[in-house]
Design an enzyme around this catalytic site. Structure first.
Site, PDB file in Angstrom:
ATOM      1  N   ILE A  74       0.676  -1.129  -0.410  1.00 10.75           N
ATOM      2  CA  ILE A  74       0.224  -0.173  -0.069  1.00 10.75           C
ATOM      3  C   ILE A  74       0.718   1.486   0.101  1.00 10.75           C
ATOM      4  CG2 ILE A  74      -0.052   0.071   2.405  1.00 10.75           C
ATOM      5  CD1 ILE A  74      -3.046   1.111   2.498  1.00 10.75           C
ATOM      6  N   ALA A  75       0.391   2.527  -0.654  1.00  7.74           N
ATOM      7  CA  ALA A  75       1.555   3.565  -0.689  1.00  7.74           C
ATOM      8  C   ALA A  75       0.547   4.148  -1.815  1.00  7.74           C
ATOM      9  CB  ALA A  75       2.417   3.514  -1.872  1.00  7.74           C
ATOM     10  N   GLU A 108       2.991  -7.682   6.557  1.00 10.32           N
ATOM     11  CA  GLU A 108       4.037  -7.733   7.618  1.00 10.32           C
ATOM     12  C   GLU A 108       4.319  -6.229   7.464  1.00 10.32           C
ATOM     13  OE1 GLU A 108       4.550  -9.555   4.806  1.00 10.32           O
ATOM     14  OE2 GLU A 108       4.990 -11.397   6.113  1.00 10.32           O
ATOM     15  N   ASN A 113       8.692   1.834  10.677  1.00 10.83           N
ATOM     16  CA  ASN A 113       7.708   2.417   9.906  1.00 10.83           C
ATOM     17  C   ASN A 113       6.506   2.906  10.274  1.00 10.83           C
ATOM     18  OD1 ASN A 113       5.871   3.490   7.893  1.00 10.83           O
ATOM     19  ND2 ASN A 113       6.178   2.142   6.104  1.00 10.83           N
ATOM     20  N   TYR A 120      -2.448   0.810  10.103  1.00  9.19           N
ATOM     21  CA  TYR A 120      -2.693  -0.397  11.276  1.00  9.19           C
ATOM     22  C   TYR A 120      -4.067  -1.022  12.592  1.00  9.19           C
ATOM     23  CZ  TYR A 120       0.464  -1.628   7.027  1.00  9.19           C
ATOM     24  OH  TYR A 120       0.928  -1.532   5.882  1.00  9.19           O
TER      25      TYR A 120
HETATM   26  C1  LIG Z   1       1.258   4.111   5.590  1.00  9.09           C
HETATM   27  C2  LIG Z   1       0.500   5.502   4.323  1.00  9.09           C
HETATM   28  C3  LIG Z   1      -0.162   3.867   2.993  1.00  9.09           C
HETATM   29  C4  LIG Z   1      -0.609   6.313   4.761  1.00  9.09           C
HETATM   30  O1  LIG Z   1      -1.375   6.673   4.152  1.00  9.09           O
HETATM   31  P1  LIG Z   1      -2.204   8.447   4.241  1.00  9.09           P
HETATM   32  O2  LIG Z   1      -2.686   8.189   2.973  1.00  9.09           O
HETATM   33  O3  LIG Z   1      -0.827   9.006   4.389  1.00  9.09           O
HETATM   34  O4  LIG Z   1      -3.288   7.251   5.440  1.00  9.09           O
HETATM   35  P2  LIG Z   1      -3.581   7.919   5.969  1.00  9.09           P
HETATM   36  O5  LIG Z   1      -4.159   9.950   5.994  1.00  9.09           O
HETATM   37  O6  LIG Z   1      -5.078   7.613   6.043  1.00  9.09           O
HETATM   38  O7  LIG Z   1      -3.707   8.339   7.234  1.00  9.09           O
HETATM   39  C5  LIG Z   1      -2.520   8.977   7.856  1.00  9.09           C
HETATM   40  C6  LIG Z   1      -2.911  10.174   9.218  1.00  9.09           C
HETATM   41  O8  LIG Z   1      -3.748  10.963   8.312  1.00  9.09           O
HETATM   42  C7  LIG Z   1      -5.084  11.426   9.105  1.00  9.09           C
HETATM   43  N1  LIG Z   1      -5.304  12.566   8.775  1.00  9.09           N
HETATM   44  C8  LIG Z   1      -6.224  10.711   8.111  1.00  9.09           C
HETATM   45  N2  LIG Z   1      -7.350  11.612   7.366  1.00  9.09           N
HETATM   46  C9  LIG Z   1      -6.570  13.119   7.569  1.00  9.09           C
HETATM   47  C10 LIG Z   1      -7.306  14.710   7.022  1.00  9.09           C
HETATM   48  N3  LIG Z   1      -7.828  14.791   6.382  1.00  9.09           N
HETATM   49  N4  LIG Z   1      -6.438  15.900   7.855  1.00  9.09           N
HETATM   50  C11 LIG Z   1      -5.588  14.947   8.235  1.00  9.09           C
HETATM   51  N5  LIG Z   1      -5.429  14.184   9.519  1.00  9.09           N
HETATM   52  C12 LIG Z   1      -5.936  13.263   8.545  1.00  9.09           C
HETATM   53  C13 LIG Z   1      -4.425   9.555  10.539  1.00  9.09           C
HETATM   54  O9  LIG Z   1      -5.829  10.203  11.519  1.00  9.09           O
HETATM   55  C14 LIG Z   1      -3.681   9.586  10.577  1.00  9.09           C
HETATM   56  O10 LIG Z   1      -2.936   9.963  11.562  1.00  9.09           O
HETATM   57  P3  LIG Z   1      -1.853   9.640  12.516  1.00  9.09           P
HETATM   58  O11 LIG Z   1      -1.477   8.692  11.333  1.00  9.09           O
HETATM   59  O12 LIG Z   1      -1.482  10.636  13.275  1.00  9.09           O
HETATM   60  O13 LIG Z   1      -2.840   8.207  13.034  1.00  9.09           O
HETATM   61  C15 LIG Z   1       1.381   6.132   3.516  1.00  9.09           C
HETATM   62  O14 LIG Z   1       2.455   6.903   4.797  1.00  9.09           O
HETATM   63  C16 LIG Z   1       2.954   5.559   2.453  1.00  9.09           C
HETATM   64  O15 LIG Z   1       2.136   5.723   1.680  1.00  9.09           O
HETATM   65  N6  LIG Z   1       3.922   5.027   2.914  1.00  9.09           N
HETATM   66  C17 LIG Z   1       5.204   4.958   2.380  1.00  9.09           C
HETATM   67  C18 LIG Z   1       4.794   3.760   1.544  1.00  9.09           C
HETATM   68  C19 LIG Z   1       4.590   2.673   2.969  1.00  9.09           C
HETATM   69  O16 LIG Z   1       5.521   2.918   4.139  1.00  9.09           O
HETATM   70  N7  LIG Z   1       3.663   1.586   2.425  1.00  9.09           N
HETATM   71  C20 LIG Z   1       3.538   0.668   3.759  1.00  9.09           C
HETATM   72  C21 LIG Z   1       3.759  -0.761   3.884  1.00  9.09           C
HETATM   73  S1  LIG Z   1       3.487  -1.788   5.270  1.00  9.09           S
END
Ligand SMILES: CC(C)(COP(=O)(O)OP(=O)(O)OC[C@H]1O[C@@H](n2cnc3c(N)ncnc32)[C@H](O)[C@@H]1OP(=O)(O)O)[C@@H](O)C(=O)NCCC(=O)NCCS
Length: 164
Positions: A74-75, A108, A113, A120
């Protein structure tokens, strides 16, 4: 405010952008043809998120292994983090897996991270094991996370309001 996000099945036309997001996001990206292969298997649930202009901003692949949904990758594009895109992708893929018979989920994740671990944990995943030196490039440990009961009602709470 949440970005206007639409989650839909991944198609061949998305592979360029999906590969680009993968390469930006991971120190060990998937080989280029892997995502194309995922589109050909019956056990893969491959989805993308797009913004209101139709630009692909994130992707997920979940493997359905009997009754288990294994989150393979997921990214989210760095420009679109923290807007609920990751949550929308994960909830959408798990809901599809649920409807196809999955009752639990496994994945995993690198020990370091923290953004992924927080995502999760919000979904209810718990650490159930460690795979030592799992990652080939730097030998970091992987944490094994399990979500032991997929609950459709709970998963729906993470969907974007525009989701179909
Ligand atoms: C892990 C990953 C997929 C999360 O994606 P994301 O789109 O940022 O996820 P979300 O927005 O749903 O949630 C992230 C945070 O944003 C917050 N959030 C969600 N919607 C929001 C909004 N509208 N305004 C502000 N914050 C928000 C969530 O509450 C969460 O906060 P927290 O981390 O403090 O709990 C991203 O960081 C990523 O792509 N990382 C690189 C690849 C990776 O490591 N993948 C996982 C491999 S196992």
């Amino acid at each position: 405010m949440d970005a206007i996000i639409h989650v839909r099945p991944m198609k061949r036309k998305d592979l360029g952008m999906v590969g680009e997001i993968d390469r930006i996001s991971f120190s060990e990206p998937w080989p280029t043809n892997t995502f194309a292969y995922e589109l050909t298997t019956t056990y893969s649930i491959a989805l993308v998120a797009e913004d209101q202009e139709g630009k692909v901003i994130g992707a997920i692949v979940v493997w359905l292994v009997v009754d288990e949904a294994h989150v393979a990758t997921i990214a989210v594009h760095p420009d679109y983090l923290h807007q609920g895109v990751g949550s929308a992708l994960l909830s959408s893929a798990l809901l599809i897996a649920c409807r196809r018979g999955a009752t639990s989920s496994l994945l995993e994740v690198r020990r370091s991270n923290l953004p992924a671990l927080r995502l999760y944990e919000r979904f209810g995943y718990r650490v159930v094991g460690v795979r030592e030196k799992y990652y080939q490039n730097d030998h970091e440990d992987a944490l094994l996370l399990n979500l032991d009961r997929l609950d459709e009602i709970q998963l729906r709470n993470f969907l974007p309001s525009t989701s179909v």
